[in-house]
Design an enzyme around this catalytic site. Structure first.
Site, short mmCIF file in Angstrom:
data_model
loop_
_atom_site.label_atom_id
_atom_site.label_comp_id
_atom_site.label_asym_id
_atom_site.label_seq_id
_atom_site.Cartn_x
_atom_site.Cartn_y
_atom_site.Cartn_z
N ASP A 13 6.01 -12.18 -4.96
CA ASP A 13 5.60 -11.11 -5.87
C ASP A 13 4.60 -11.70 -6.85
O ASP A 13 4.52 -12.92 -7.04
CB ASP A 13 6.80 -10.54 -6.63
CG ASP A 13 6.42 -9.37 -7.55
OD1 ASP A 13 5.44 -8.67 -7.24
OD2 ASP A 13 7.08 -9.17 -8.58
N TYR A 45 -0.72 -7.94 -11.19
CA TYR A 45 -1.76 -7.64 -10.20
C TYR A 45 -2.30 -6.22 -10.37
O TYR A 45 -3.44 -5.95 -10.00
CB TYR A 45 -1.17 -7.76 -8.79
CG TYR A 45 -1.11 -9.14 -8.21
CD1 TYR A 45 -1.28 -10.28 -8.99
CD2 TYR A 45 -0.86 -9.31 -6.85
CE1 TYR A 45 -1.20 -11.54 -8.43
CE2 TYR A 45 -0.79 -10.57 -6.28
CZ TYR A 45 -0.96 -11.68 -7.07
OH TYR A 45 -0.88 -12.93 -6.51
N CYS A 76 6.02 -6.75 -3.59
CA CYS A 76 5.09 -6.27 -4.62
C CYS A 76 4.36 -5.07 -4.05
O CYS A 76 3.66 -5.20 -3.04
CB CYS A 76 4.11 -7.39 -4.98
SG CYS A 76 2.79 -6.92 -6.11
N ASN A 77 4.55 -3.91 -4.64
CA ASN A 77 3.89 -2.71 -4.13
C ASN A 77 2.38 -2.83 -4.17
O ASN A 77 1.68 -2.39 -3.25
CB ASN A 77 4.34 -1.49 -4.95
CG ASN A 77 5.80 -1.16 -4.76
OD1 ASN A 77 6.66 -1.77 -5.38
ND2 ASN A 77 6.10 -0.22 -3.89
N THR A 78 1.85 -3.41 -5.24
CA THR A 78 0.40 -3.53 -5.38
C THR A 78 -0.17 -4.43 -4.30
O THR A 78 -1.18 -4.08 -3.65
CB THR A 78 0.05 -4.08 -6.77
OG1 THR A 78 0.54 -3.17 -7.77
CG2 THR A 78 -1.44 -4.24 -6.94
N CYS A 186 7.20 0.29 -8.21
CA CYS A 186 6.84 -1.11 -8.46
C CYS A 186 8.15 -1.88 -8.48
O CYS A 186 9.14 -1.40 -9.05
CB CYS A 186 6.11 -1.25 -9.80
SG CYS A 186 5.84 -2.96 -10.34
#
Length: 277
Positions: A13, A45, A76-78, A186
């Site tokens: 992450d 991020y 990590c979604n981003t 998130c």
């Protein structure tokens, strides 16, 4: 069982949010050894350019593969939104990403109004746009960037007046619009569940995809004959910044007191990580 199957799973992450996913993986797959890496030097991020996110994610994941990880979870979604396709093209190990749990939210909502709290980068991504188009159906979906939340959580702040003020600004308009379900888009945001409950009470059903990711990982490892057996070693924790926040969050979340290790992952090749004693 092959030696390869006993290798660790890398969990990555931008910071500390992926610990919510690591917790779910440990519950679902207790035999798996885990190597957690927080790129806290570059967190968050979600406010960085897509090109940086993709390049940095690839660099960190190449490093994890170099450490012998048999599979990677991009917790990590981003990073998933901006880089998961690149990772699957470039890396020779299974890569599991995370995405906002919009599909279960749509299935859950009775009011047909769903809120999504995520980083701006996730909400702007093509991957999220496709997800929204594919699963929203007759639901009205209210998307809200969680500006300012990740830096607070990275400092271990999950319930201060500052956190509550931000959450009220983001959640009250959703509630006024009739939302009855909230996607925690998130991996940092599950740490805010108590604060969200203080604001919304039982008016919002919270959707956290950590256990779904863990089950997906289990199926992927089984299909590749990479399931570990026996008792797993304790997870290892690495950070590209000060390790004290990581150690504190692990202690609070997992009830353990690990000795995290600080590492440097630059843009060029780095030496292998020293063996763990």
């Amino acid at each position: 069982m092959t030696t390869r199957a006993q290798a660790p799973v890398g969990v990555f992450d931008s910071g500390l949010g992926g610990l919510s996913v690591l917790r779910a993986i440990r519950a679902e797959l207790p035999a798996e050894s885990l190597l957690y890496l927080a790129d806290s030097r570059h967190a968050p991020y979600g406010e960085k350019p897509p090109e940086f996110i993709a390049g940095r994610t690839l660099r960190v994941c190449e490093w994890l593969v170099g450490q012998g990880c048999k599979a990677l979870v991009i917790a990590c979604n981003t990073a998933t939104a901006q880089a998961v396709h690149l990772l699957r093209e470039q890396l020779a190990v299974p890569v599991i990403g995370v995405e906002p749990g919009l599909k279960p939210a749509v299935a859950t909502s009775r009011s047909r109004v769903v809120g999504v709290l995520a980083t701006e980068s996730t909400l702007r991504s093509d991957k999220f746009a496709r997800l929204l188009g594919n699963v929203s159906g007759d639901c009205r979906v209210l998307c809200q960037p969680g500006y300012g939340l990740v830096p607070l959580i990275e400092r271990g702040d999950t319930h201060s007046p500052a956190v509550l003020e931000l959450l009220r600004a983001y959640l009250l308009p959703m509630l006024e619009a009739g939302a009855d379900t909230l996607v925690l888009g998130c991996t940092h945001y599950p740490f805010l569940q108590d604060a969200i409950r203080e604001i919304a009470g039982d008016r919002l059903t919270l959707i956290d995809t950590g256990h779904a990711v863990a089950r997906h990982l289990g199926r992927t490892l089984a299909a590749a004959h990479l399931q570990a057996t026996g008792a797993a070693a304790s997870p290892r924790f690495l950070s590209t910044a000060d390790v004290l926040p990581l150690q504190a969050m692990v202690a609070a979340l997992l009830g353990e007191a690990p000795m995290a290790q600080r590492i440097d992952i630059g843009d060029t090749a780095v030496p292998p990580l020293a063996s763990h004693q």
